[in-house]
Scaffold this motif. Sequence first.
Motif, mmCIF file in Angstrom:
data_model
loop_
_atom_site.group_PDB
_atom_site.id
_atom_site.type_symbol
_atom_site.label_atom_id
_atom_site.label_comp_id
_atom_site.label_asym_id
_atom_site.label_seq_id
_atom_site.Cartn_x
_atom_site.Cartn_y
_atom_site.Cartn_z
ATOM 1 N N PRO A 28 0.834 -1.204 0.000
ATOM 2 C CA PRO A 28 0.000 0.000 0.000
ATOM 3 C C PRO A 28 0.868 1.253 0.000
ATOM 4 O O PRO A 28 2.034 1.221 0.378
ATOM 5 N N LYS A 80 2.038 2.595 8.918
ATOM 6 C CA LYS A 80 1.147 2.767 7.770
ATOM 7 C C LYS A 80 -0.057 1.834 7.844
ATOM 8 O O LYS A 80 -1.073 2.076 7.217
ATOM 9 N N GLN A 81 0.091 0.739 8.582
ATOM 10 C CA GLN A 81 -1.002 -0.190 8.841
ATOM 11 C C GLN A 81 -0.856 -0.683 10.270
ATOM 12 O O GLN A 81 0.115 -0.353 10.954
ATOM 13 N N ARG A 84 2.419 -2.712 10.099
ATOM 14 C CA ARG A 84 3.394 -2.418 9.045
ATOM 15 C C ARG A 84 3.908 -0.986 9.175
ATOM 16 O O ARG A 84 3.130 -0.062 9.418
ATOM 17 N N GLU A 95 7.336 -5.360 8.299
ATOM 18 C CA GLU A 95 6.017 -5.936 8.562
ATOM 19 C C GLU A 95 6.135 -6.965 9.686
ATOM 20 O O GLU A 95 7.037 -7.808 9.678
#
Length: 253
Positions: A28, A80-81, A84, A95
């Motif tokens: 992403p 970002k996640q 992650r 990750e």
Amino acid sequence: MIKMLTPLLPLMLWAAAPALAQTTSAAPANVEIAMPRDSARRFFGSYQFEPNFTMRIFSENNKYYGQRVGDAERFQLFPKQANRFFLKAMPAELEFVRDAAGRYQTLVLHQGGHDMRATRTQAQPVELYDTVLHLDSLLYGAYNRRDLPALLAYFAPTLEFYHDQTGFTTYPDNARRFKENFAKPTRMRRELAPGSLEVYPIAGFGAIEIGTHRFYQTDPSQPEKLVAEPRFVHVWQLAKGRWQIVRIVSYDH
């Protein structure tokens, strides 16, 4: 570490070929999201890519970092996640992957179209973190309400206090100082800076507490104001079921 990671990658890929696989899906876009430290601390600890390459994941001053063990340089990580992070200094991502039991035990480095996996070797113990966080709240709760007996109960008689401005003091020095300050009309209030707390075990002894705290001052008929935001280190000892602070370092005032 940031500068070294890219030139080292071909060597790491060659040395750890069985652990690598081509990236099969596009990552992403790198858009930073907010991630509270309480959510991120499940990733903190050490991860081993190969015998001579271990990476430590940690936080400091509400920021997240990765650092190769043995190197002085570190690189900042941006979430970002939920699991992650990406780097702004170079095209690479980290990750964190769960195992069958739902624990984050694997770290995957995504870089240059390749994946390199690392196994977790040491985690920051969540139970100890929560214990020290609770002790911190009790200690400074007593400080904020000027409860001298309750406050002093958390300091060992052998306390050594190192302050970057006032120097070295002992338990009697601090007991006297707290008593004098609590009798003054000016009131002080302390709070732990959100996201700054770090906790590390001391085998067979206790724990190290590191963080940033803020001190607010209220003079008679005046509004409260922030007067200091120093860093601190507390060394806690657990003896006979009782936690007490034996060393304090206060700096960066």
